[in-house]
Design an enzyme around this catalytic site. Structure first.
Site, mmCIF file in Angstrom:
data_model
loop_
_atom_site.group_PDB
_atom_site.id
_atom_site.type_symbol
_atom_site.label_atom_id
_atom_site.label_comp_id
_atom_site.label_asym_id
_atom_site.label_seq_id
_atom_site.Cartn_x
_atom_site.Cartn_y
_atom_site.Cartn_z
ATOM 1 N N ASN A 7 28.021 27.894 29.025
ATOM 2 C CA ASN A 7 28.345 28.713 30.183
ATOM 3 C C ASN A 7 27.111 29.579 30.453
ATOM 4 O O ASN A 7 26.909 30.608 29.816
ATOM 5 C CB ASN A 7 29.573 29.568 29.856
ATOM 6 C CG ASN A 7 29.996 30.450 31.012
ATOM 7 O OD1 ASN A 7 29.320 30.525 32.039
ATOM 8 N ND2 ASN A 7 31.112 31.129 30.847
ATOM 9 N N LYS A 14 26.448 31.437 27.059
ATOM 10 C CA LYS A 14 27.493 31.417 26.026
ATOM 11 C C LYS A 14 27.649 29.967 25.596
ATOM 12 O O LYS A 14 27.591 29.069 26.449
ATOM 13 C CB LYS A 14 28.830 31.892 26.606
ATOM 14 C CG LYS A 14 28.898 33.382 26.837
ATOM 15 C CD LYS A 14 30.338 33.766 27.182
ATOM 16 C CE LYS A 14 30.367 35.044 27.990
ATOM 17 N NZ LYS A 14 31.396 35.107 28.989
ATOM 18 N N ARG A 90 29.875 24.690 32.396
ATOM 19 C CA ARG A 90 30.691 25.393 33.374
ATOM 20 C C ARG A 90 29.842 25.578 34.627
ATOM 21 O O ARG A 90 28.759 26.166 34.562
ATOM 22 C CB ARG A 90 31.105 26.753 32.836
ATOM 23 C CG ARG A 90 31.869 27.542 33.868
ATOM 24 C CD ARG A 90 31.960 28.993 33.524
ATOM 25 N NE ARG A 90 32.713 29.670 34.558
ATOM 26 C CZ ARG A 90 32.607 30.963 34.825
ATOM 27 N NH1 ARG A 90 31.778 31.711 34.127
ATOM 28 N NH2 ARG A 90 33.323 31.507 35.773
ATOM 29 N N HIS A 179 38.014 30.924 38.684
ATOM 30 C CA HIS A 179 38.781 30.975 37.417
ATOM 31 C C HIS A 179 39.673 29.739 37.259
ATOM 32 O O HIS A 179 40.684 29.790 36.563
ATOM 33 C CB HIS A 179 39.724 32.212 37.356
ATOM 34 C CG HIS A 179 39.025 33.535 37.360
ATOM 35 N ND1 HIS A 179 39.532 34.648 37.987
ATOM 36 C CD2 HIS A 179 37.863 33.928 36.788
ATOM 37 C CE1 HIS A 179 38.716 35.665 37.813
ATOM 38 N NE2 HIS A 179 37.690 35.262 37.099
ATOM 39 N N HIS A 205 45.472 36.006 35.949
ATOM 40 C CA HIS A 205 44.299 36.101 35.062
ATOM 41 C C HIS A 205 43.678 37.484 35.261
ATOM 42 O O HIS A 205 43.148 37.784 36.335
ATOM 43 C CB HIS A 205 43.304 34.985 35.424
ATOM 44 C CG HIS A 205 42.008 35.057 34.674
ATOM 45 N ND1 HIS A 205 41.657 34.131 33.711
ATOM 46 C CD2 HIS A 205 40.971 35.918 34.750
ATOM 47 C CE1 HIS A 205 40.468 34.444 33.217
ATOM 48 N NE2 HIS A 205 40.033 35.531 33.840
ATOM 49 N N LEU A 206 43.768 38.325 34.233
ATOM 50 C CA LEU A 206 43.259 39.698 34.351
ATOM 51 C C LEU A 206 42.191 39.931 33.293
ATOM 52 O O LEU A 206 42.494 40.220 32.131
ATOM 53 C CB LEU A 206 44.402 40.708 34.165
ATOM 54 C CG LEU A 206 45.629 40.544 35.090
ATOM 55 C CD1 LEU A 206 46.722 41.522 34.702
ATOM 56 C CD2 LEU A 206 45.233 40.729 36.547
ATOM 57 N N GLY A 207 40.924 39.750 33.680
ATOM 58 C CA GLY A 207 39.806 40.047 32.779
ATOM 59 C C GLY A 207 38.911 41.050 33.486
ATOM 60 O O GLY A 207 39.417 41.951 34.169
ATOM 61 N N GLY A 209 36.901 39.982 35.865
ATOM 62 C CA GLY A 209 37.322 39.455 37.158
ATOM 63 C C GLY A 209 38.815 39.189 37.074
ATOM 64 O O GLY A 209 39.326 38.865 35.995
ATOM 65 N N ARG A 238 35.130 45.364 41.193
ATOM 66 C CA ARG A 238 35.272 44.830 42.563
ATOM 67 C C ARG A 238 36.557 45.364 43.196
ATOM 68 O O ARG A 238 37.582 45.440 42.530
ATOM 69 C CB ARG A 238 35.329 43.297 42.528
ATOM 70 C CG ARG A 238 33.998 42.646 42.246
ATOM 71 C CD ARG A 238 34.131 41.161 41.965
ATOM 72 N NE ARG A 238 34.077 40.875 40.555
ATOM 73 C CZ ARG A 238 34.277 39.674 40.013
ATOM 74 N NH1 ARG A 238 34.533 38.634 40.768
ATOM 75 N NH2 ARG A 238 34.212 39.509 38.715
ATOM 76 N N ARG A 281 40.802 49.734 28.481
ATOM 77 C CA ARG A 281 41.233 50.524 27.311
ATOM 78 C C ARG A 281 40.951 52.007 27.518
ATOM 79 O O ARG A 281 41.782 52.862 27.215
ATOM 80 C CB ARG A 281 40.529 50.025 26.036
ATOM 81 C CG ARG A 281 41.117 48.718 25.548
ATOM 82 C CD ARG A 281 40.209 48.041 24.573
ATOM 83 N NE ARG A 281 39.011 47.549 25.254
ATOM 84 C CZ ARG A 281 38.251 46.554 24.807
ATOM 85 N NH1 ARG A 281 38.540 45.966 23.671
ATOM 86 N NH2 ARG A 281 37.200 46.159 25.481
ATOM 87 N N GLY A 329 45.510 40.767 30.651
ATOM 88 C CA GLY A 329 46.821 40.109 30.701
ATOM 89 C C GLY A 329 47.395 39.834 29.313
ATOM 90 O O GLY A 329 48.598 39.958 29.082
ATOM 91 N N GLU A 381 38.881 28.937 27.991
ATOM 92 C CA GLU A 381 38.164 28.124 28.979
ATOM 93 C C GLU A 381 37.241 27.116 28.304
ATOM 94 O O GLU A 381 37.082 25.999 28.791
ATOM 95 C CB GLU A 381 37.379 29.046 29.925
ATOM 96 C CG GLU A 381 38.297 29.773 30.885
ATOM 97 C CD GLU A 381 37.700 31.026 31.487
ATOM 98 O OE1 GLU A 381 37.683 32.060 30.789
ATOM 99 O OE2 GLU A 381 37.265 30.985 32.635
HETATM 100 P P1 ADP Z 1 35.833 38.468 31.049
HETATM 101 O O1 ADP Z 1 36.307 38.342 32.451
HETATM 102 O O2 ADP Z 1 34.478 39.105 30.931
HETATM 103 O O3 ADP Z 1 36.000 37.211 30.205
HETATM 104 P P2 ADP Z 1 37.969 39.533 29.381
HETATM 105 O O4 ADP Z 1 38.955 38.470 29.672
HETATM 106 O O5 ADP Z 1 37.409 39.626 28.009
HETATM 107 O O6 ADP Z 1 36.810 39.591 30.438
HETATM 108 O O7 ADP Z 1 38.708 40.952 29.720
HETATM 109 C C1 ADP Z 1 38.038 42.167 29.643
HETATM 110 C C2 ADP Z 1 39.038 43.294 29.937
HETATM 111 O O8 ADP Z 1 40.110 43.227 28.983
HETATM 112 C C3 ADP Z 1 38.435 44.689 29.836
HETATM 113 O O9 ADP Z 1 38.851 45.493 30.949
HETATM 114 C C4 ADP Z 1 39.083 45.235 28.573
HETATM 115 O O10 ADP Z 1 39.235 46.631 28.643
HETATM 116 C C5 ADP Z 1 40.438 44.553 28.583
HETATM 117 N N1 ADP Z 1 41.054 44.594 27.250
HETATM 118 C C6 ADP Z 1 40.640 43.958 26.117
HETATM 119 N N2 ADP Z 1 41.449 44.302 25.077
HETATM 120 C C7 ADP Z 1 42.375 45.163 25.564
HETATM 121 C C8 ADP Z 1 43.471 45.896 24.994
HETATM 122 N N3 ADP Z 1 43.783 45.777 23.716
HETATM 123 N N4 ADP Z 1 44.214 46.676 25.822
HETATM 124 C C9 ADP Z 1 43.906 46.798 27.122
HETATM 125 N N5 ADP Z 1 42.900 46.150 27.720
HETATM 126 C C10 ADP Z 1 42.133 45.356 26.963
#
Ligand code: ADP
Length: 396
Positions: A7, A14, A90, A179, A205-207, A209, A238, A281, A329, A381
């Site tokens: 990736n 990665k 990717r 995604h 999907h909550l990361g 992005g 964003r 967090r 998520g 992924e």
């Molecule tokens: P990416 O899109 O870079 O792959 P990730 O899927 O790793 O991102 O998600 C990153 C997000 O997940 C960050 O906002 C982080 O604060 C949140 N996160 C990770 N662990 C926890 C947790 N234990 N509680 C709440 N949020 C978390």
């Protein structure tokens, strides 16, 4: 089959070396800060961990370092580069051209290049990764897995924008979606878990992005990101959905350049713009201490997700399961609770206790009274890419 999954980002690569079938990860890691004054390479196998600082002038140097680590006589996991049978890349944007995973040849590389204007931050890095991998692993099949491919089933009624037709026909302006590898992976897991391939899912999907996908019969039928990865949910940096008039006002009345607007809406907005942090967090702990802006930002975030759940339940004329995935998520019981509160009208009821359980496994967290199942599914992924590459190479 030993498959190297890559990736490549603008300044990072990665990687994971995965054996399929069996899903065994032999080694994984990250090359970061490529082209900067000081870079780093991280490598982890079952027995060894290596973290090296040093200048990494370009992607080729970074991937050569990865190859050297994989082949290291003492700490490596391979005896020869020829053991890698395929490299899975990717690729963020496949436009309307690629509906599935594709073996890379000169034509494929040309199309990825032609799509640079649509994904200026990602596709150039992805192509660089491909060209370097061809040199470093000349005997391996090079395979592209596109983020956009899963969303090619979204029908015209959902993927077109109501602007003059020539912008669709000539300029290919439409919803593409992103995604896709993650949404596809968790939806396959959900189908297997529930034993129902006709189910109506909403995958969330909550990361860093964030995006949501409406999935029916295993296919993506609508999605919250659009032409680019900016639409829809409130993300780390964003804004997600915003009235286009704001963009015009910034430019026409406040004198922002197009570049400044892009920077504002992509890098300075979202949870960062509201609270000063893009890490959920930090925001959760500030909210727990009574910080009103952190509380408002969490409420706004969940409110937006609820609006999309309502609209996707409407377009599918029903809903069997919600899927929460990715960093937030999978881990944030706070966001899941805010999203699933006061949703009984749609048949969604959360079990408070189950929601709080921490686990790395697929699980359901709905209350027995809930008509809709609420699943938490860890995304992967890299594994999805490796499995798709395996099927493609085996079939050829
Ligand atoms: P990416 O899109 O870079 O792959 P990730 O899927 O790793 O991102 O998600 C990153 C997000 O997940 C960050 O906002 C982080 O604060 C949140 N996160 C990770 N662990 C926890 C947790 N234990 N509680 C709440 N949020 C978390």
């Amino acid at each position: 089959m030993k498959i190297l999954v890559l990736n490549a980002g603008s300044s990072s690569i990665k990687y994971q070396l995965i054996v399929i079938p069996g899903n065994q990860v032999l080694a994984q890691g990250l090359v970061e800060r490529i082209g900067e004054a000081q870079g780093a390479v991280h490598y982890q196998s079952a027995d060894h961990q290596i973290d090296e600082e040093g200048v990494i002038p370009n992607h080729k140097a970074g991937l050569e370092k990865v190859a050297n680590l994989l082949l290291d006589p003492e700490k490596g996991v391979l005896k020869s580069a020829g053991e890698i049978q395929a490299v899975g890349h990717r690729v963020v944007h496949g436009g309307s051209y690629f509906v599935q995973t594709t073996i890379i040849d000169d034509r494929v590389k040309k199309v990825i290049k032609d799509l640079f204007p649509l994904a200026p931050l990602h596709n150039p890095a992805n192509l660089a990764g491909i060209e370097v991998a061809e040199k470093v692993f000349p005997n391996a099949r090079q395979v592209a897995v596109f983020d956009t491919a899963f969303h090619q089933t979204i029908p015209e009624v959902a993927h077109r924008y109501a602007i003059p037709n020539k912008f669709y026909e000539k300029e290919h302006i439409r919803l593409y979606g992103f995604h896709g590898t993650s949404h596809q992976y968790v939806s396959k897991k959900a189908i297997a878990y529930l034993g129902n391939d006709k189910a109506k899912f909403i995958s969330i999907h909550l990361g860093n992005g964030c995006s949501m996908t409406a999935i029916q019969d295993g296919k993506s039928i609508d999605h919250s990101l659009g032409f680019g990865p900016m639409n829809g949910l409130i993300m780390g940096t964003r804004s997600g959905d915003i009235d286009q008039s704001v963009v015009l006002y910034l430019q026409q009345s406040l004198g922002y350049s197009a570049e400044e607007v892009a920077n504002l809406l992509q890098k300075k907005s979202g949870m960062l713009g509201l609270t000063g942090s893009n890490d959920l967090r930090d925001i959760e702990s500030a909210s727990a201490k009574g910080d009103p802006m952190a509380q408002l930002a969490l409420a706004m975030n969940a409110y937006r997700i609820k609006k999309y759940i309502g609209s996707y339940a409407a377009i599918m004329n029903g809903l069997d399961a919600l899927i929460f995935t990715a960093g937030i998520g999978e881990n944030s019981d706070v966001i899941r609770q805010l999203v699933c509160t006061d949703m009984e009208f749609l048949g969604i009821a959360l079990d408070q206790e189950k929601n709080k359980i921490r686990s790395k496994s697929i699980r359901t967290i709905q209350h027995p009274s809930s008509k809709v199942q609420i699943l938490v599914i860890p995304t992967n992924e890299e594994l999805e890419i490796a499995e798709q590459v395996y099927m493609k190479v085996k079939g050829n």
